[in-house]
Design a protein around this motif. Structure first.
Motif, mmCIF file in Angstrom:
data_model
loop_
_atom_site.group_PDB
_atom_site.id
_atom_site.type_symbol
_atom_site.label_atom_id
_atom_site.label_comp_id
_atom_site.label_asym_id
_atom_site.label_seq_id
_atom_site.Cartn_x
_atom_site.Cartn_y
_atom_site.Cartn_z
ATOM 1 N N ARG A 1 3.433 11.830 -3.238
ATOM 2 C CA ARG A 1 3.014 10.935 -4.297
ATOM 3 C C ARG A 1 4.212 10.321 -4.992
ATOM 4 O O ARG A 1 5.272 10.908 -5.072
ATOM 5 C CB ARG A 1 2.196 11.701 -5.320
ATOM 6 C CG ARG A 1 0.805 11.929 -4.879
ATOM 7 C CD ARG A 1 -0.098 11.878 -6.070
ATOM 8 N NE ARG A 1 -0.194 13.158 -6.736
ATOM 9 C CZ ARG A 1 -1.133 14.052 -6.484
ATOM 10 N NH1 ARG A 1 -2.004 13.815 -5.552
ATOM 11 N NH2 ARG A 1 -1.198 15.168 -7.141
ATOM 12 N N LEU A 2 3.967 9.161 -5.533
ATOM 13 C CA LEU A 2 5.028 8.479 -6.260
ATOM 14 C C LEU A 2 5.263 9.140 -7.605
ATOM 15 O O LEU A 2 4.322 9.580 -8.264
ATOM 16 C CB LEU A 2 4.618 7.031 -6.499
ATOM 17 C CG LEU A 2 4.734 6.097 -5.306
ATOM 18 C CD1 LEU A 2 4.142 4.751 -5.657
ATOM 19 C CD2 LEU A 2 6.189 5.957 -4.905
ATOM 20 N N ALA B 1 1.619 16.466 -15.738
ATOM 21 C CA ALA B 1 2.969 16.443 -16.291
ATOM 22 C C ALA B 1 2.939 15.830 -17.682
ATOM 23 O O ALA B 1 3.608 16.281 -18.605
ATOM 24 C CB ALA B 1 3.884 15.642 -15.386
ATOM 25 N N PRO C 1 0.969 7.392 2.741
ATOM 26 C CA PRO C 1 0.032 8.486 2.569
ATOM 27 C C PRO C 1 0.711 9.818 2.274
ATOM 28 O O PRO C 1 0.055 10.782 1.948
ATOM 29 C CB PRO C 1 -0.716 8.554 3.911
ATOM 30 C CG PRO C 1 0.045 7.695 4.854
ATOM 31 C CD PRO C 1 1.098 6.969 4.118
ATOM 32 N N GLY D 1 1.229 0.570 -7.347
ATOM 33 C CA GLY D 1 0.000 1.164 -7.849
ATOM 34 C C GLY D 1 0.238 2.533 -8.455
ATOM 35 O O GLY D 1 -0.648 3.381 -8.474
ATOM 36 N N TYR D 2 1.411 2.715 -8.959
ATOM 37 C CA TYR D 2 1.759 4.009 -9.554
ATOM 38 C C TYR D 2 0.884 4.338 -10.760
ATOM 39 O O TYR D 2 0.581 3.482 -11.568
ATOM 40 C CB TYR D 2 3.224 3.995 -9.978
ATOM 41 C CG TYR D 2 3.589 5.144 -10.876
ATOM 42 C CD1 TYR D 2 3.918 6.380 -10.331
ATOM 43 C CD2 TYR D 2 3.574 4.992 -12.249
ATOM 44 C CE1 TYR D 2 4.235 7.437 -11.160
ATOM 45 C CE2 TYR D 2 3.897 6.046 -13.081
ATOM 46 C CZ TYR D 2 4.224 7.262 -12.532
ATOM 47 O OH TYR D 2 4.531 8.305 -13.348
ATOM 48 N N VAL D 3 0.429 5.589 -10.844
ATOM 49 C CA VAL D 3 -0.188 6.079 -12.081
ATOM 50 C C VAL D 3 0.459 7.400 -12.447
ATOM 51 O O VAL D 3 0.723 8.232 -11.587
ATOM 52 C CB VAL D 3 -1.707 6.319 -11.963
ATOM 53 C CG1 VAL D 3 -2.488 5.121 -12.385
ATOM 54 C CG2 VAL D 3 -2.073 6.756 -10.556
ATOM 55 N N PRO E 1 -1.235 13.079 -14.773
ATOM 56 C CA PRO E 1 -1.756 13.520 -16.062
ATOM 57 C C PRO E 1 -1.329 14.945 -16.414
ATOM 58 O O PRO E 1 -1.274 15.300 -17.589
ATOM 59 C CB PRO E 1 -3.267 13.458 -15.894
ATOM 60 C CG PRO E 1 -3.538 13.110 -14.491
ATOM 61 C CD PRO E 1 -2.256 12.939 -13.753
ATOM 62 N N MET F 1 0.851 -1.220 0.000
ATOM 63 C CA MET F 1 0.000 0.000 0.000
ATOM 64 C C MET F 1 0.872 1.250 0.000
ATOM 65 O O MET F 1 1.914 1.307 0.630
ATOM 66 C CB MET F 1 -0.902 -0.031 1.233
ATOM 67 C CG MET F 1 -2.011 0.985 1.229
ATOM 68 S SD MET F 1 -3.097 0.936 -0.202
ATOM 69 C CE MET F 1 -3.808 -0.702 -0.016
ATOM 70 N N THR F 2 0.413 2.213 -0.681
ATOM 71 C CA THR F 2 1.194 3.443 -0.796
ATOM 72 C C THR F 2 1.238 4.203 0.527
ATOM 73 O O THR F 2 0.276 4.231 1.261
ATOM 74 C CB THR F 2 0.540 4.367 -1.835
ATOM 75 O OG1 THR F 2 0.047 3.587 -2.890
ATOM 76 C CG2 THR F 2 1.530 5.376 -2.344
#
Lengths: 343, 343
Positions: B7-8, B61, B4, B54-56, B59, B1-2
């Motif tokens: 952000r990645l 960048a 908190p 779970g990287y996304v 949008p 789990m990421t």
DNA sequence: TCAAGGCGCTAATACGAATTATCACGGGTG
DNA sequence: CACCCGTGATAATTCGTATTAGCGCCTTGA
């Protein structure tokens, strides 16, 4: 007038005004801090060039640098506009749009979220949730995993509709169903009804569960008798038969569309509503129906919920703070489908 | 789990997988060109890290670098959701949303565009039009300066509704009013009507002007007589008097809401519709009305217009190409307010 | 006369991903 | 042994804006 070619950047403005890009940015943001000083004449010159060229900052770059773009995402598990659910969702969106407009925010509808042929998911292959500063979630049932993930990633959001914890408390603005249902049960019992029915699923998502809970608690508190009638795969006629077999005198119908159908079926059979049977509707229709019956029930404050969700989201973005959880009261609707128990 | 916290980024993924950010980007975009080679095991390792975390991709960048983000802007000159105009706009939005969803695009509603207290303008202080790849314009009347500026800046857009040139041709998908009105006039004249009236502004925006033009041309072509009746600040009763004074037997009413009002007023006065007077409605109501009259007229293909606008916008984005201009046919609606001329 | 600070502005950098230009490494070739 | 080339990666740069850390110059005060 702008040349039709490439878009203007701050760099271009800077070149024309004979200053640096930094200065343009500072002028543009009207920075007048003690730290930053710009000669009035320089500022004026830059402003003039901006006016003449009609330059506007690229919001994308802005967002990248500033981590904020005054865009609120709206995620709906069903399509927003289609007519089937439009009547139900419209008031929420109305409230959301109103409030967003007041706050000077734009709304991003995640229409592309549909995973391959299936129902929508928030996190699909390349999710765009992050394009917005935060988002509002709309939908009868919200995927638990999606919620957990939103929480885990610390993405600011507010759900419209109460949600159970998903690993952690979920921020929401919901309708306060239990007291509303309780109030209706109170009135029915006050009018002599003793055998009451809850007609509907009463489970599957938080909102039906909340209504069911309100019903059960009220019935228990008042010493009345409550039965549960499922509606799936049953005609209104069959429902009526079950109600009559159970000698029910007041039916609390989860879905107003069903309430309407039952009322029609009853009247066709010569059964008087509310003379022989009282019908109480618990909320707003989620299916399109011609509501030609003046149903007794309550009103879900949908527009207010939409507004409030956006307000809370704004606060969340502003100051962080606690997980907001609010329930808004439902307003009772008098109607004409509740009457004293037949003697 | 990421975690908190922060952000990645691709950088993080790269660090974890022991490769460079470039490699992560290449793997993510599934680049398999001849120029770019990545060992299967490396690719697999990166993919695993992406899955696990779970990287996304961000949008924003992405958009900055790629100059494209699969977001379509929707600009409406009036609020989208409010009930007053909701019934009119809804079908357009339905089509727009449908098509956007199929194309995997999100929709950005420019709700913040309202200039200080005034009506909306596309280019306000910090306009976000450019956040979208392109945009769809909706509204009865669109500001000419806004159009000119969109054209000048080369922002891809398609207007829903025909627009006159604004310095250059405007891309649009419109309803083909003239033939539709002509067809109605044809039928009326075929039924013996000789004195016809156009009831409405017939000007002010392209769509009323188009209807008026269709009316005039048809009347002239058929050798009938046409009068023009303005509606502003007049009661239905007054309109009826003017029609009767001019011995009109068929009224072509621009706004169906007016057509309904006139019909009611006539019937109240004992005037038969269509026995004594035929009423033709030219389009769809833009004001909320209870349409309890089966009006003869035509249907504006609103949903199709929405769809088509998005399709054309997509083509525009894809290949550039010519300024698309399309008119969609309106479907005649039989109704029951047109009858032969009274003898 | 020289350090301290005010002034007006800019160079450098960050933001996160995509793209371009290279680079190190072996193996085969002349 | 020098050379070339295919392979698998990376360093550097780009996108457009915002922010941080200065830089020279000029004024003050002691």
């Amino acid at each position: 007038m702008t040349a039709p070619g490439r878009r203007l950047t701050q760099q271009d403005i800077a070149r024309i005004a004979g200053v640096s890009q930094t200065t343009v940015s500072l002028v543009l943001n009207n920075r007048t801090d003690a730290e930053v000083r710009i000669a009035p004449e320089t500022r004026e010159r830059v402003l003039r060039v901006i006016r003449e060229t009609g330059y506007v900052a690229d919001p994308v770059a802005r967002r990248l640098a500033e981590r904020r773009n005054r865009i609120l995402g709206v995620f709906t598990y069903e399509a927003v506009f289609p007519t089937a659910s439009a009547d139900f969702y419209h008031p929420f969106l109305l409230g959301i749009e109103e409030c967003a407009e007041e706050m000077g925010c734009d709304l991003l509808l995640f229409t592309s979220a549909r995973a391959a042929g299936e129902r929508r998911r928030i996190f699909n292959e390349d999710s765009r949730v992050r394009l917005a500063d935060g988002c509002v979630l709309l939908g009868r049932a919200v995927d638990r995993d999606d919620l957990a993930r939103l929480l885990a990633e610390g993405i600011p959001f507010v759900s419209v509709g109460r949600r159970d914890d998903a690993g952690a408390p979920v921020p929401y603005v919901g309708a306060d169903y239990p007291p509303a249902v309780r109030a209706l049960v109170d009135r029915a019992v006050g009018l002599g009804h003793r055998r009451l029915a809850y007609v509907g699923a009463g489970a599957g998502a938080e909102s039906p569960a909340d209504r069911m809970r309100g019903f059960r608690e009220a019935v228990a508190a008042l010493g009345a008798e409550g039965v549960h009638v499922q509606v799936t795969d049953r005609t209104p006629g069959e429902l009526l038969e079950e109600l009559s077999a159970a000698r029910v005198t007041a039916a609390f119908v989860e879905e107003p569309a069903d309430a309407v159908a039952i009322t029609h079926a009853a009247r066709e059979r010569g059964l008087a509503i509310p003379g022989d049977l009282s019908i109480l509707a618990l909320g707003a229709p989620t299916r399109p129906v011609q509501v030609d019956v003046d149903l007794t029930g309550f009103r879900i404050p949908r527009r207010e919920m939409g507004r409030r969700a956006v307000e809370l989201l704004a606060e969340l973005l502003e100051s962080g703070g606690e997980t907001p959880q609010e329930l808004l009261a439902c307003e009772l609707v008098e109607g004409s489908t509740l009457a004293p128990i037949p003697s």
